[in-house]
Design a protein around this motif. Sequence first.
Motif, mmCIF file in Angstrom:
data_model
loop_
_atom_site.group_PDB
_atom_site.id
_atom_site.type_symbol
_atom_site.label_atom_id
_atom_site.label_comp_id
_atom_site.label_asym_id
_atom_site.label_seq_id
_atom_site.Cartn_x
_atom_site.Cartn_y
_atom_site.Cartn_z
ATOM 1 N N ALA A 69 29.284 -16.017 12.015
ATOM 2 C CA ALA A 69 28.037 -15.378 12.417
ATOM 3 C C ALA A 69 28.048 -13.911 12.005
ATOM 4 O O ALA A 69 29.096 -13.310 11.762
ATOM 5 N N GLY A 70 26.851 -13.322 11.948
ATOM 6 C CA GLY A 70 26.726 -11.924 11.582
ATOM 7 C C GLY A 70 27.505 -11.008 12.512
ATOM 8 O O GLY A 70 27.812 -11.343 13.658
ATOM 9 N N GLY A 71 27.824 -9.820 12.015
ATOM 10 C CA GLY A 71 28.689 -8.906 12.735
ATOM 11 C C GLY A 71 28.195 -8.498 14.104
ATOM 12 O O GLY A 71 28.988 -8.264 15.022
ATOM 13 N N ARG A 72 26.875 -8.400 14.300
ATOM 14 C CA ARG A 72 26.367 -8.053 15.627
ATOM 15 C C ARG A 72 26.622 -9.188 16.611
ATOM 16 O O ARG A 72 26.882 -8.958 17.798
ATOM 17 N N TYR A 73 26.530 -10.435 16.150
ATOM 18 C CA TYR A 73 26.907 -11.567 17.013
ATOM 19 C C TYR A 73 28.362 -11.417 17.454
ATOM 20 O O TYR A 73 28.700 -11.598 18.635
ATOM 21 N N LEU A 74 29.239 -11.106 16.514
ATOM 22 C CA LEU A 74 30.657 -10.998 16.838
ATOM 23 C C LEU A 74 30.927 -9.841 17.785
ATOM 24 O O LEU A 74 31.685 -9.968 18.750
ATOM 25 N N TYR A 75 30.297 -8.713 17.532
ATOM 26 C CA TYR A 75 30.550 -7.521 18.344
ATOM 27 C C TYR A 75 30.090 -7.722 19.786
ATOM 28 O O TYR A 75 30.777 -7.324 20.738
ATOM 29 N N ASN A 85 21.130 -9.170 16.765
ATOM 30 C CA ASN A 85 20.400 -9.081 15.498
ATOM 31 C C ASN A 85 20.859 -7.881 14.688
ATOM 32 O O ASN A 85 20.935 -6.768 15.200
ATOM 33 N N ASN A 86 21.144 -8.121 13.412
ATOM 34 C CA ASN A 86 21.686 -7.054 12.572
ATOM 35 C C ASN A 86 20.685 -5.970 12.249
ATOM 36 O O ASN A 86 21.030 -4.794 12.203
ATOM 37 N N CYS A 87 19.443 -6.329 11.967
ATOM 38 C CA CYS A 87 18.479 -5.341 11.489
ATOM 39 C C CYS A 87 17.070 -5.689 11.925
ATOM 40 O O CYS A 87 16.755 -6.833 12.254
ATOM 41 N N ILE A 536 37.720 12.310 2.216
ATOM 42 C CA ILE A 536 36.710 11.309 1.875
ATOM 43 C C ILE A 536 35.336 11.868 2.179
ATOM 44 O O ILE A 536 35.098 12.432 3.232
ATOM 45 N N CYS A 537 34.402 11.669 1.244
ATOM 46 C CA CYS A 537 33.026 12.109 1.506
ATOM 47 C C CYS A 537 32.178 10.904 1.875
ATOM 48 O O CYS A 537 32.540 10.132 2.750
ATOM 49 N N GLU A 538 31.087 10.699 1.211
ATOM 50 C CA GLU A 538 30.121 9.696 1.666
ATOM 51 C C GLU A 538 30.571 8.279 1.381
ATOM 52 O O GLU A 538 31.035 7.975 0.300
ATOM 53 N N ILE A 539 30.414 7.417 2.357
ATOM 54 C CA ILE A 539 30.534 5.976 2.111
ATOM 55 C C ILE A 539 29.195 5.529 1.566
ATOM 56 O O ILE A 539 28.198 5.512 2.268
ATOM 57 N N SER A 540 29.119 5.193 0.314
ATOM 58 C CA SER A 540 27.835 4.892 -0.302
ATOM 59 C C SER A 540 27.260 3.612 0.268
ATOM 60 O O SER A 540 27.962 2.672 0.564
ATOM 61 N N GLY A 541 25.943 3.617 0.423
ATOM 62 C CA GLY A 541 25.260 2.390 0.819
ATOM 63 C C GLY A 541 25.049 2.215 2.297
ATOM 64 O O GLY A 541 24.285 1.359 2.705
ATOM 65 N N GLY A 542 25.707 2.966 3.177
ATOM 66 C CA GLY A 542 25.440 2.876 4.590
ATOM 67 C C GLY A 542 26.061 1.669 5.237
ATOM 68 O O GLY A 542 26.946 1.026 4.704
ATOM 69 N N GLY A 543 25.569 1.361 6.437
ATOM 70 C CA GLY A 543 26.066 0.201 7.158
ATOM 71 C C GLY A 543 25.763 -1.074 6.404
ATOM 72 O O GLY A 543 24.822 -1.153 5.633
ATOM 73 N N THR A 544 26.516 -2.076 6.640
ATOM 74 C CA THR A 544 26.398 -3.317 5.881
ATOM 75 C C THR A 544 25.824 -4.422 6.736
ATOM 76 O O THR A 544 26.280 -4.666 7.836
ATOM 77 N N CYS A 545 24.803 -5.094 6.213
ATOM 78 C CA CYS A 545 24.238 -6.209 6.936
ATOM 79 C C CYS A 545 25.266 -7.298 7.124
ATOM 80 O O CYS A 545 26.045 -7.601 6.239
ATOM 81 N N ALA A 546 25.217 -7.884 8.286
ATOM 82 C CA ALA A 546 26.102 -8.993 8.662
ATOM 83 C C ALA A 546 27.547 -8.580 8.751
ATOM 84 O O ALA A 546 28.426 -9.406 8.795
ATOM 85 N N SER A 547 27.818 -7.274 8.769
ATOM 86 C CA SER A 547 29.209 -6.841 8.845
ATOM 87 C C SER A 547 29.579 -6.464 10.264
ATOM 88 O O SER A 547 28.748 -6.308 11.117
#
Length: 547
Positions: A69-75, A85-87, A536-547
């Motif tokens: 399941a998506g990461g928000r389900y797991l968390y 729900n992720n987003c 380390i500077c920016e993590i490109s792309g932001g948060g990840t869906c389903a992560s």
Amino acid sequence: MSRMSRENNFRSELAESIFHIKYSHGGGDTWHKLCTRLVDDVTGGADPLMSAGDRAELVEMFYSRKAIAGGRYLYYAGRQSHFWNNCYLLSAEADTREEWGNVIHRASDCLMSGGGIGVDYSILRPRGAELKSTGGTASGPIPLMDSINNVGRNVMQGGSRRSAIYASLAWDHGDAAEFLTVKNWDADTVARKAADFNSHAPLDHTNISLNYSDEWLDMPNRAEHPTFLANVEQAMRTGEPGFSFNFGHQSNETLRNACCEVVSADDSDVCNLASLNFAEIKSIGELKDVTALVSKFLLCGTLRADLPYQKVHDVRALNRRLGLGIMGLHEWLLARGYDYSMTEELSAWLSVYEHESKVSADEQADWVGCSHPVAYRAIAPTGSISMLASTTSGIEPVIYTAYKRRYLTNGTDWKYQVVVDTTARTIVESTGIDPDTIETSVTLANDPAKRIRFQHAVQRYVDMAISSTLNLPTWGTANNNSDKVQQMANIISEYAPGLRGLTCYPDGSRGGQPIEQVAYGEALGQEGVEYLEHDICEISGGGTCAS
């Protein structure tokens, strides 16, 4: 960790680390306990939504990583709140001062629940348009994008995951030219971000795309339109903006979640994600069984998930979108000796995925007495959950056979681990293949048509969208430069009618990439060692869906 817990059943120590860092409830927690409480939260309880036998089978499917399941389900599994729900998909619905405030309010509520957001701003007047009521001029949509970007900056999810935000604008909007270059940071800004991750930069927490409509599609020379060509060159240079394609009966579905795989025409719609792991599913018959139960699980999630405000409840009841996706697809191909292409066998598996997801979800909806979903399938990039499964992400190829992965802990400390890709290792050890011959995102970066062709082929089985990143060589090199722009425009234009979106990532285009290539042989001696990294500077792309 010197050895992995048997109760966790992971394929790698990195997977177990991800579990303990992001999802476990303390040191005594296990993956099996998490899977059990997740299924009980979503489908069990005093008034169960699935039979005891189906619930037990679903726990084992999750535990054995045939699906996750998506990461928000797991968390949120086992927590008092159930923000599964992720987003959330938002839209500026009117060009008024009141709606500016309402959009900011909705965005803040969604981000504070742990979900990402995507917002379509196309209805807003361009910069400089006359405001008859006040005698002034409009500021255009970009300042509102910046306001919401700053909301995300101050809603650091759990102290370790930056807010995931997406912004889109119609390709023919009056501010499209400004939007195309809004994230072209100057050298001073890049240097400042490198020195301080939290320093401000234009839309630094936001991914952006232009929305392309039937009007563009119907142009005889659409690949040569100046806006489209400028978009292509920007994507090849910096990775942004990306491309959102909305044609025919889907022309109004301009709203996207943060990673763009879920689509809608309705403000306050919501993601609902889980992914089948093709790499762990052993037969087409097992695929049918796993697809059926996980689709029913997601349907149950639409009945029990907490939501940030009433309109999301109303839209969910109307649409009930399910986002059943896939991961491990490239591992599945490699294990069968296929290259990164559509095959007859894969087409047969995807047909089962397409058919069974709808039939089973509709059957579950009838059983519990709710409406049928309007959509069933969306392929997310999966991120951390594919690391839990130790397989390839979404439909992506192996990124590197070995790499250095950066991550944030305690909201302040950047660390990294050197990782041998589990999929690459499995294939190398079982077949004896030379790791240098495995197709990866790096090698396929020089053949963008092959990557796009594969996404186009898989899209035929997906009723929403696919989030997939087209890796490209560094801008200014032999296979990615100004002389290649029209060629790339022609390729994207050719496949656009069968795509829902496209995102590019030129190597090195954003500082502080979350992963960097390491030689396979070199990485073998450094696995499992955690290093502290200060620069380390920016993590490109932001948060990840389903992560």
